[in-house]
Scaffold this motif. Sequence first.
Motif, mmCIF file in Angstrom:
data_model
loop_
_atom_site.group_PDB
_atom_site.id
_atom_site.type_symbol
_atom_site.label_atom_id
_atom_site.label_comp_id
_atom_site.label_asym_id
_atom_site.label_seq_id
_atom_site.Cartn_x
_atom_site.Cartn_y
_atom_site.Cartn_z
ATOM 1 N N GLU A 76 -66.102 -48.088 5.503
ATOM 2 C CA GLU A 76 -64.853 -47.344 5.642
ATOM 3 C C GLU A 76 -65.062 -45.957 6.224
ATOM 4 O OE1 GLU A 76 -61.486 -47.795 2.618
ATOM 5 O OE2 GLU A 76 -62.280 -45.814 2.110
ATOM 6 N N ARG A 77 -66.257 -45.392 6.061
ATOM 7 C CA ARG A 77 -66.537 -44.072 6.622
ATOM 8 C C ARG A 77 -66.512 -44.090 8.151
ATOM 9 N NH1 ARG A 77 -65.539 -40.358 2.754
ATOM 10 N NH2 ARG A 77 -66.903 -40.570 0.926
ATOM 11 N N ASN A 118 -57.351 -44.250 -2.152
ATOM 12 C CA ASN A 118 -56.670 -43.768 -0.949
ATOM 13 C C ASN A 118 -55.226 -43.331 -1.147
ATOM 14 O OD1 ASN A 118 -58.829 -44.077 0.920
ATOM 15 N ND2 ASN A 118 -58.514 -46.288 0.900
ATOM 16 N N GLY A 146 -62.606 -42.340 9.759
ATOM 17 C CA GLY A 146 -63.845 -42.897 10.295
ATOM 18 C C GLY A 146 -63.998 -42.653 11.779
ATOM 19 N N SER A 163 -61.838 -46.449 9.850
ATOM 20 C CA SER A 163 -60.595 -45.940 9.276
ATOM 21 C C SER A 163 -60.162 -44.792 10.177
ATOM 22 C CB SER A 163 -60.811 -45.450 7.831
ATOM 23 O OG SER A 163 -61.761 -44.395 7.797
ATOM 24 N N PRO A 204 -58.348 -51.407 9.686
ATOM 25 C CA PRO A 204 -58.502 -49.987 9.406
ATOM 26 C C PRO A 204 -57.172 -49.246 9.441
ATOM 27 C CG PRO A 204 -59.149 -50.452 11.665
ATOM 28 C CD PRO A 204 -58.740 -51.764 11.053
ATOM 29 N N THR A 232 -70.319 -45.797 3.620
ATOM 30 C CA THR A 232 -69.661 -47.099 3.555
ATOM 31 C C THR A 232 -69.113 -47.482 4.924
ATOM 32 O OG1 THR A 232 -67.492 -46.156 3.045
ATOM 33 C CG2 THR A 232 -68.960 -46.601 1.182
ATOM 34 N N GLU A 278 -63.206 -55.384 -1.823
ATOM 35 C CA GLU A 278 -63.401 -53.965 -1.516
ATOM 36 C C GLU A 278 -64.451 -53.869 -0.413
ATOM 37 O OE1 GLU A 278 -61.804 -51.332 -2.431
ATOM 38 O OE2 GLU A 278 -60.460 -52.359 -3.838
ATOM 39 N N GLY A 313 -57.724 -46.320 4.926
ATOM 40 C CA GLY A 313 -59.013 -46.869 4.523
ATOM 41 C C GLY A 313 -59.271 -48.128 5.328
ATOM 42 N N LEU A 314 -60.154 -48.994 4.819
ATOM 43 C CA LEU A 314 -60.394 -50.290 5.448
ATOM 44 C C LEU A 314 -60.082 -51.365 4.417
ATOM 45 C CD1 LEU A 314 -61.448 -51.965 7.881
ATOM 46 C CD2 LEU A 314 -63.681 -51.959 6.744
ATOM 47 N N GLY A 355 -64.360 -52.608 2.384
ATOM 48 C CA GLY A 355 -64.475 -51.298 3.008
ATOM 49 C C GLY A 355 -65.485 -50.401 2.338
ATOM 50 N N GLN A 356 -65.824 -50.720 1.083
ATOM 51 C CA GLN A 356 -66.791 -49.902 0.338
ATOM 52 C C GLN A 356 -68.208 -50.448 0.433
ATOM 53 O OE1 GLN A 356 -65.446 -47.087 -0.579
ATOM 54 N NE2 GLN A 356 -63.483 -47.973 0.083
#
Length: 345
Positions: free
Chosen positions: A207-208, A95, A214, A211, A155, A205, A177, A158-159, A179-180
């Motif tokens: 995070e999609r 990010n 997102g 965020s 968020p 993910t 991680e 990213g997250l 967020g992934q």
Amino acid sequence: MDREAETEIMVSIIAADIGGTHARVGIVDIAPGAAPSSYAHDYTLRAYTKYRCKDFESLASVFEAFKADHALEGCVAGAIASAGYFDGDILHSVNLPWPVSLAPLRSVLGLNTLYGLNDYEAVAYSTLLPARDDAIQLNPHGKAHPGKARVVLGPGTGLGAAVLVPCGDGSATLTTEAGQMTFAPTNDRDAVIAEILRKKYEFVTVERLLSGSGLLNIYGALAEMNDQQAVLDRPSLVSDAAISGRDALADEALSTFCEILGSVAGNMALGYGARGGVYLAGGILPKFKEYLQQSRFLASYLNQGKMQSYVKAIPVTLMDHGHLGVIGAACWYANRQRCDCPVMA
């Protein structure tokens, strides 16, 4: 000087919180507090500047700008909290707008001792400090258990997420991680959103959806589902239109965002046994905190099947991110100097 002796006198460090959108840099004076624990110090933010990452060609240039405005004399060390994770001196992040290595930064700052840590690891340490007046309780049923694990997530670009676990007279952190992780829909609407996003990203993910981008993804997917045109192209425009009540699609997008956040927060509470509390930070939540309080966030957080009573007992606190990461990085540094509790990642 040994670790314990070093924290018995006031020290000054450079502390930074580097996110995908903003870089926050400060000088923090750390004085010993009345209690023996490593986080019972007095932290004074003596200097502080917030920069936009896109305005700089490197993190080194950010620190050069900070040096130009603030005298660094007397600073004995530095702690840089950043999105991603450090492998030695090298930061791995998806990010940030530029690569980061600690080696050249030591030269720029004139410090032999410069640590790198995850940004949410720093925010996790900030939860050990006295509660700020602007903190908002989102689960009125919960009560934190001292000495139990805490989860921090939020968020932004990213997250981010981290876990703080008591360890001796200090604390240990588990950087994640999260967020992934793969997004797991909990209803038909979210399943359709996931399918739409899968055509765009292949791998969807958490995070999609949770965020800044997102929120736009949710808004665009709902527009497709409702055969409407997605006319808003920035997260702030979506949230503003939702809060004002002038755009039903934006309202549905922000409502969905809050609901998904509640589900993920509940899953994190269960996954890490976070009976010490769940803390929400990040750069975007405080901008619509009243909306979040009135949304289905709490209902979604509590919707954990037979484990509902477990998560109901766990408080959820919304914190204004602000300079929490900077102070948290200083708190992390004090913990490291005081005890040998590990970083569990």
